[in-house]
Design a protein around this motif. Structure first.
Motif, PDB file in Angstrom:
ATOM      1  N   ASN A   1      22.667  -9.065  53.440  1.00  9.31           N
ATOM      2  CA  ASN A   1      22.842  -9.763  52.151  1.00  9.31           C
ATOM      3  C   ASN A   1      21.541  -9.769  51.369  1.00  9.31           C
ATOM      4  O   ASN A   1      21.538  -9.765  50.150  1.00  9.31           O
ATOM      5  N   GLN A   2      20.437  -9.805  52.089  1.00  4.51           N
ATOM      6  CA  GLN A   2      19.096  -9.713  51.509  1.00  4.51           C
ATOM      7  C   GLN A   2      18.403  -8.505  52.128  1.00  4.51           C
ATOM      8  O   GLN A   2      18.618  -8.214  53.292  1.00  4.51           O
ATOM      9  N   GLN A   3      17.577  -7.826  51.368  1.00  5.40           N
ATOM     10  CA  GLN A   3      16.775  -6.753  51.939  1.00  5.40           C
ATOM     11  C   GLN A   3      15.312  -7.107  51.734  1.00  5.40           C
ATOM     12  O   GLN A   3      14.905  -7.514  50.655  1.00  5.40           O
ATOM     13  N   GLY A   4      14.524  -6.964  52.800  1.00  5.10           N
ATOM     14  CA  GLY A   4      13.103  -7.269  52.727  1.00  5.10           C
ATOM     15  C   GLY A   4      12.532  -7.460  54.118  1.00  5.10           C
ATOM     16  O   GLY A   4      13.058  -6.931  55.097  1.00  5.10           O
ATOM     17  N   TRP A   5      11.470  -8.244  54.195  1.00  4.04           N
ATOM     18  CA  TRP A   5      10.722  -8.423  55.434  1.00  4.04           C
ATOM     19  C   TRP A   5      10.839  -9.843  55.969  1.00  4.04           C
ATOM     20  O   TRP A   5      10.838 -10.800  55.202  1.00  4.04           O
ATOM     21  N   LEU A   6      10.931  -9.950  57.306  1.00  2.00           N
ATOM     22  CA  LEU A   6      10.934 -11.234  58.007  1.00  2.00           C
ATOM     23  C   LEU A   6       9.947 -11.159  59.167  1.00  2.00           C
ATOM     24  O   LEU A   6       9.749 -10.089  59.741  1.00  2.00           O
ATOM     25  N   LYS A   7       9.383 -12.320  59.530  1.00  2.00           N
ATOM     26  CA  LYS A   7       8.611 -12.362  60.769  1.00  2.00           C
ATOM     27  C   LYS A   7       9.608 -12.229  61.912  1.00  2.00           C
ATOM     28  O   LYS A   7      10.678 -12.829  61.896  1.00  2.00           O
ATOM     29  N   GLU A   8       9.270 -11.421  62.894  1.00  2.00           N
ATOM     30  CA  GLU A   8      10.193 -11.174  63.999  1.00  2.00           C
ATOM     31  C   GLU A   8      10.504 -12.436  64.797  1.00  2.00           C
ATOM     32  O   GLU A   8      11.564 -12.554  65.400  1.00  2.00           O
ATOM     33  N   GLU A   9       9.619 -13.415  64.746  1.00  7.67           N
ATOM     34  CA  GLU A   9       9.818 -14.642  65.521  1.00  7.67           C
ATOM     35  C   GLU A   9      10.995 -15.488  65.030  1.00  7.67           C
ATOM     36  O   GLU A   9      11.442 -16.376  65.745  1.00  7.67           O
ATOM     37  N   VAL A  10      11.533 -15.210  63.844  1.00  7.44           N
ATOM     38  CA  VAL A  10      12.631 -16.027  63.310  1.00  7.44           C
ATOM     39  C   VAL A  10      14.004 -15.434  63.603  1.00  7.44           C
ATOM     40  O   VAL A  10      15.015 -15.945  63.121  1.00  7.44           O
ATOM     41  N   LEU A  11      14.056 -14.349  64.406  1.00  4.61           N
ATOM     42  CA  LEU A  11      15.351 -13.763  64.734  1.00  4.61           C
ATOM     43  C   LEU A  11      15.347 -13.180  66.130  1.00  4.61           C
ATOM     44  O   LEU A  11      14.300 -12.882  66.691  1.00  4.61           O
ATOM     45  N   ASP A  12      16.547 -13.047  66.677  1.00  7.47           N
ATOM     46  CA  ASP A  12      16.758 -12.345  67.943  1.00  7.47           C
ATOM     47  C   ASP A  12      17.388 -11.004  67.611  1.00  7.47           C
ATOM     48  O   ASP A  12      18.285 -10.928  66.763  1.00  7.47           O
ATOM     49  N   ILE A  13      16.954  -9.939  68.285  1.00  2.74           N
ATOM     50  CA  ILE A  13      17.456  -8.598  67.996  1.00  2.74           C
ATOM     51  C   ILE A  13      18.388  -8.149  69.121  1.00  2.74           C
ATOM     52  O   ILE A  13      18.066  -8.295  70.301  1.00  2.74           O
ATOM     53  N   TYR A  14      19.543  -7.615  68.723  1.00  2.00           N
ATOM     54  CA  TYR A  14      20.555  -7.111  69.644  1.00  2.00           C
ATOM     55  C   TYR A  14      20.803  -5.634  69.366  1.00  2.00           C
ATOM     56  O   TYR A  14      20.594  -5.160  68.250  1.00  2.00           O
ATOM     57  N   GLU A  15      21.293  -4.929  70.384  1.00  2.00           N
ATOM     58  CA  GLU A  15      21.515  -3.492  70.247  1.00  2.00           C
ATOM     59  C   GLU A  15      22.686  -3.165  69.323  1.00  2.00           C
ATOM     60  O   GLU A  15      22.635  -2.219  68.557  1.00  2.00           O
ATOM     61  N   SER A  16      23.751  -3.961  69.379  1.00  2.00           N
ATOM     62  CA  SER A  16      24.933  -3.647  68.569  1.00  2.00           C
ATOM     63  C   SER A  16      25.283  -4.803  67.642  1.00  2.00           C
ATOM     64  O   SER A  16      24.891  -5.951  67.869  1.00  2.00           O
ATOM     65  N   GLU A  17      26.035  -4.474  66.616  1.00  2.38           N
ATOM     66  CA  GLU A  17      26.473  -5.492  65.657  1.00  2.38           C
ATOM     67  C   GLU A  17      27.416  -6.486  66.326  1.00  2.38           C
ATOM     68  O   GLU A  17      27.384  -7.679  66.034  1.00  2.38           O
ATOM     69  N   GLY A  18      28.240  -6.006  67.242  1.00  2.00           N
ATOM     70  CA  GLY A  18      29.152  -6.893  67.964  1.00  2.00           C
ATOM     71  C   GLY A  18      28.416  -7.944  68.767  1.00  2.00           C
ATOM     72  O   GLY A  18      28.787  -9.118  68.774  1.00  2.00           O
ATOM     73  N   GLN A  19      27.363  -7.535  69.465  1.00  3.22           N
ATOM     74  CA  GLN A  19      26.551  -8.485  70.229  1.00  3.22           C
ATOM     75  C   GLN A  19      25.921  -9.523  69.301  1.00  3.22           C
ATOM     76  O   GLN A  19      25.880 -10.709  69.615  1.00  3.22           O
ATOM     77  N   ALA A  20      25.419  -9.068  68.154  1.00  9.44           N
ATOM     78  CA  ALA A  20      24.776  -9.979  67.202  1.00  9.44           C
ATOM     79  C   ALA A  20      25.791 -10.971  66.643  1.00  9.44           C
ATOM     80  O   ALA A  20      25.503 -12.155  66.506  1.00  9.44           O
ATOM     81  N   LYS A  21      26.999 -10.499  66.308  1.00 14.88           N
ATOM     82  CA  LYS A  21      28.030 -11.407  65.761  1.00 14.88           C
ATOM     83  C   LYS A  21      28.462 -12.421  66.803  1.00 14.88           C
ATOM     84  O   LYS A  21      28.682 -13.593  66.471  1.00 14.88           O
ATOM     85  N   THR A  22      28.580 -12.007  68.048  1.00 12.94           N
ATOM     86  CA  THR A  22      28.932 -12.949  69.118  1.00 12.94           C
ATOM     87  C   THR A  22      27.850 -14.014  69.274  1.00 12.94           C
ATOM     88  O   THR A  22      28.152 -15.201  69.421  1.00 12.94           O
ATOM     89  N   ALA A  23      26.585 -13.598  69.225  1.00 12.24           N
ATOM     90  CA  ALA A  23      25.466 -14.550  69.316  1.00 12.24           C
ATOM     91  C   ALA A  23      25.471 -15.503  68.135  1.00 12.24           C
ATOM     92  O   ALA A  23      25.232 -16.694  68.278  1.00 12.24           O
ATOM     93  N   ALA A  24      25.763 -14.985  66.935  1.00  9.72           N
ATOM     94  CA  ALA A  24      25.800 -15.831  65.733  1.00  9.72           C
ATOM     95  C   ALA A  24      26.925 -16.848  65.828  1.00  9.72           C
ATOM     96  O   ALA A  24      26.760 -18.004  65.441  1.00  9.72           O
ATOM     97  N   GLU A  25      28.076 -16.426  66.340  1.00  6.31           N
ATOM     98  CA  GLU A  25      29.206 -17.357  66.494  1.00  6.31           C
ATOM     99  C   GLU A  25      28.882 -18.460  67.490  1.00  6.31           C
ATOM    100  O   GLU A  25      29.260 -19.610  67.293  1.00  6.31           O
ATOM    101  N   SER A  26      28.179 -18.125  68.565  1.00  5.11           N
ATOM    102  CA  SER A  26      27.840 -19.138  69.561  1.00  5.11           C
ATOM    103  C   SER A  26      26.826 -20.142  69.020  1.00  5.11           C
ATOM    104  O   SER A  26      26.758 -21.264  69.492  1.00  5.11           O
TER     105      SER A  26
END
Length: 129
Positions: A101-126
């Motif tokens: 929704n936004q494009q730009g830069w973030l500090k990596e400490e404010v997010l968790d990175i997952y290999e797939s979009e499905g894994q990320a969506k599951t983490a977001a839902e939890s």
């Protein structure tokens, strides 16, 4: 006379051994190392990130004093395109270039990175539970 003869034999033996060792590597050709095509190396993005902070500003450049392009809330899913370490003071801070929704830069400490979009969506839902 015998001591001189033994010394000469010793020196000739040493020279002979060095010649043998040097000739062993002479015929080898250097083979370039080519990494295998694995998913992290073959795609144009690193993975998908889920924002873990309550909210965070997306910046135009990887710097604290950069222009804010907007913000994202906890649980937002973004595509992580690139990772870059920026020297700040005496240490390095890892920043990621994101797209969503936004494009730009973030500090990596404010997010968790997952290999797939499905894994990320599951983490977001939890996170919303």
């Amino acid at each position: 006379m015998m001591i001189m003869f033994n010394r000469l034999i010793g020196q000739l033996s040493l020279i002979f051994c060095l010649l043998i060792l040097c000739s062993c590597n002479a015929g080898k050709e250097e083979t370039p190392i080519i990494p295998p095509l694995t998913s992290p190396l073959s795609r144009d993005y690193i993975g998908f990130g889920v924002i873990t902070a309550s909210f965070t500003h997306v910046t135009a450049e990887p710097a604290d004093d950069s222009v804010s392009m907007g913000y994202l809330r906890r649980g937002s899913v973004v595509r992580v395109l690139r990772r870059q370490a920026i020297r700040t003071g005496g240490s390095f801070v890892s920043w990621v270039l994101i797209e969503g929704n936004q494009q730009g830069w973030l500090k990596e400490e404010v997010l968790d990175i997952y290999e797939s979009e499905g894994q990320a969506k599951t983490a977001a839902e939890s996170m919303s539970r």
